[in-house]
Design an enzyme around this catalytic site. Structure first.
Site, PDB file in Angstrom:
ATOM      1  N   ASP A   1       0.760 -10.176  21.380  1.00 23.24           N
ATOM      2  CA  ASP A   1       0.034  -9.856  22.660  1.00 23.24           C
ATOM      3  C   ASP A   1       0.451  -8.412  22.297  1.00 23.24           C
ATOM      4  O   ASP A   1       1.014  -7.865  21.352  1.00 23.24           O
ATOM      5  CB  ASP A   1       1.308  -9.840  23.415  1.00 23.24           C
ATOM      6  CG  ASP A   1       1.359  -9.162  24.648  1.00 23.24           C
ATOM      7  OD1 ASP A   1       0.738  -8.993  25.594  1.00 23.24           O
ATOM      8  OD2 ASP A   1       2.247  -8.084  24.738  1.00 23.24           O
TER       9      ASP A   1
ATOM     10  N   TYR B   1       1.046   0.849  23.817  1.00 23.93           N
ATOM     11  CA  TYR B   1       1.770   1.236  23.058  1.00 23.93           C
ATOM     12  C   TYR B   1       1.463   1.967  21.857  1.00 23.93           C
ATOM     13  O   TYR B   1       0.696   1.693  20.778  1.00 23.93           O
ATOM     14  CB  TYR B   1       1.917  -0.404  22.052  1.00 23.93           C
ATOM     15  CG  TYR B   1       2.384  -1.563  23.286  1.00 23.93           C
ATOM     16  CD1 TYR B   1       3.464  -0.979  24.468  1.00 23.93           C
ATOM     17  CD2 TYR B   1       2.241  -2.975  22.836  1.00 23.93           C
ATOM     18  CE1 TYR B   1       3.541  -1.998  25.569  1.00 23.93           C
ATOM     19  CE2 TYR B   1       2.600  -3.731  24.369  1.00 23.93           C
ATOM     20  CZ  TYR B   1       3.329  -3.597  25.284  1.00 23.93           C
ATOM     21  OH  TYR B   1       3.140  -4.377  26.464  1.00 23.93           O
TER      22      TYR B   1
ATOM     23  N   LYS C   1      -3.466  -5.387  27.456  1.00 21.04           N
ATOM     24  CA  LYS C   1      -3.699  -4.971  29.000  1.00 21.04           C
ATOM     25  C   LYS C   1      -4.811  -4.158  29.393  1.00 21.04           C
ATOM     26  O   LYS C   1      -5.343  -2.849  27.935  1.00 21.04           O
ATOM     27  CB  LYS C   1      -2.336  -4.368  28.700  1.00 21.04           C
ATOM     28  CG  LYS C   1      -1.308  -5.806  28.119  1.00 21.04           C
ATOM     29  CD  LYS C   1       0.495  -5.313  28.646  1.00 21.04           C
ATOM     30  CE  LYS C   1       1.729  -6.151  28.062  1.00 21.04           C
ATOM     31  NZ  LYS C   1       1.253  -6.158  26.357  1.00 21.04           N
TER      32      LYS C   1
END
Length: 338
Positions: free
Chosen positions: A47, A52, A78
């Site tokens: 994930d 990030y 995401k």
């Protein structure tokens, strides 16, 4: 198809937020070795997110997994933030997550929960990840950085934008699952109450851990079971404080939190079990939990996570955790299924 049934090799996944240089400037070689260590230990669910490291985590995951067949692993990322080519010159403001990625790439990050932004985000992520598809997609951090009623406005943008786009992709079989990726219970409750949104999973970071589970236990987990929505638990070590770190909720842990961790650690030491084993097995004991994705940025940490799931924890440990008030008496524990 449920999130749970899509997993290829058990419930343990790899949370790649640290690979975006969370808290420290991680050497490229170390980051890639960490992903390879996860692979060698049998982890097949990874994930990540554009946020990030401003795309850095996705780039590293893509590079590390490029040597493996795409059908051999599950990948989630995401939507909700776009990574621009433009360089950010001012100070970034991401609320409580503002200091997480001090060593991130310098690219400007733009919030966009619209349908168009969602599709653009997925296209960009696939390029960084070097893949032709994403398995699970989480709508990231609604309610995280918007105060007062502002988050409700962003939620409505996502409702008519990202939710609609992802529902269509799920119906068409392009993705295997979608939901929210948040560390707040409220937006998940709102989403589960919508009649025109049918997520089949939710990624919840830090809200169902040994240190923080009361609200999720009372409100989120029962609702997820009722709606048959699988829960993926992120941050099972509560930003690292349960694994020897100094952070809780992305900030330096308070004396009160450190004292509670010390009590749990003392009990774990008495029963000669790693605190990681208690943290992971607690999370997975709840029937709503489909997977847990601890983060790591050092190769040796992966072996610890894998070993933690195999540790036999005495029933008396869990009884004492309950008796000392270190876990809720309502929380399902591994002993309850024996």
């Amino acid at each position: 198809m449920s999130i749970r049934s899509s997993l290829l090799n058990g419930p343990l996944g790899f949370g790649a937020a640290p690979l975006g240089n969370m808290f420290r400037n991680i050497p490229e070689e170390e980051a890639l070795e960490t992903v390879e260590s996860a692979w060698q230990q049998g982890v097949r669910y990874f994930d990540t997110a554009p946020f990030y490291g401003a795309g850095l985590s996705e780039l590293r995951i893509g590079k590390a997994l490029s040597k493996h067949k795409r059908d051999d692993y599950i990948l989630s990322t995401k939507v909700g933030r776009l990574i621009l080519d433009e360089v950010e010159t001012g100070k970034r403001d991401f609320g409580e997550k503002g200091g997480l990625f001090e060593f991130a790439l310098p690219n400007k990050i733009l919030y966009d929960y619209s349908e168009r932004g969602t599709m653009q985000s997925l296209e960009d992520s696939m390029k960084r990840l070097q893949v032709d598809r994403i398995d699970f997609v989480w709508v990231h951090d609604i309610a995280q950085d918007f105060h007062g009623d502002a988050w409700l406005k962003e939620f409505e943008v996502a409702h008519t934008g990202a939710f609609r786009a992802l529902s269509k992709l799920l119906d068409e079989g392009v993705i295997k699952g979608w939901g929210l990726g948040v560390n707040r219970v409220e937006p998940i409750e709102l989403t589960l109450g919508l009649s025109d949104a049918k997520p089949n999973g939710m990624l919840v970071a830090g809200r169902y851990t040994l240190l923080d589970h009361e609200v999720a236990l009372q409100r989120l987990m029962p609702a997820a079971l009722e709606k048959k929505v699988d829960i993926v638990v992120g941050g099972p070590y509560s930003s690292g404080v349960l694994a020897g770190g100094a952070h809780f909720e992305y900030q330096k842990a308070s004396p009160e939190i450190l004292a509670k961790v010390a009590r749990i650690q003392a009990l774990a030491d008495r029963y000669a079990i790693p605190i990681k084993a208690a943290a992971l097995q607690f999370v997975l004991a709840h029937p709503a939990t489909a997977a847990v994705i601890p983060g790591a940025s050092r190769p040796e940490r992966i072996a610890e996570d894998v070993a933690a799931l195999k540790v036999s924890i005495p029933n008396d440990f869990w009884h004492e955790m309950r008796e000392q008030g270190l876990v809720s008496r309502l929380a399902p524990l591994p002993i309850d299924s024996k």
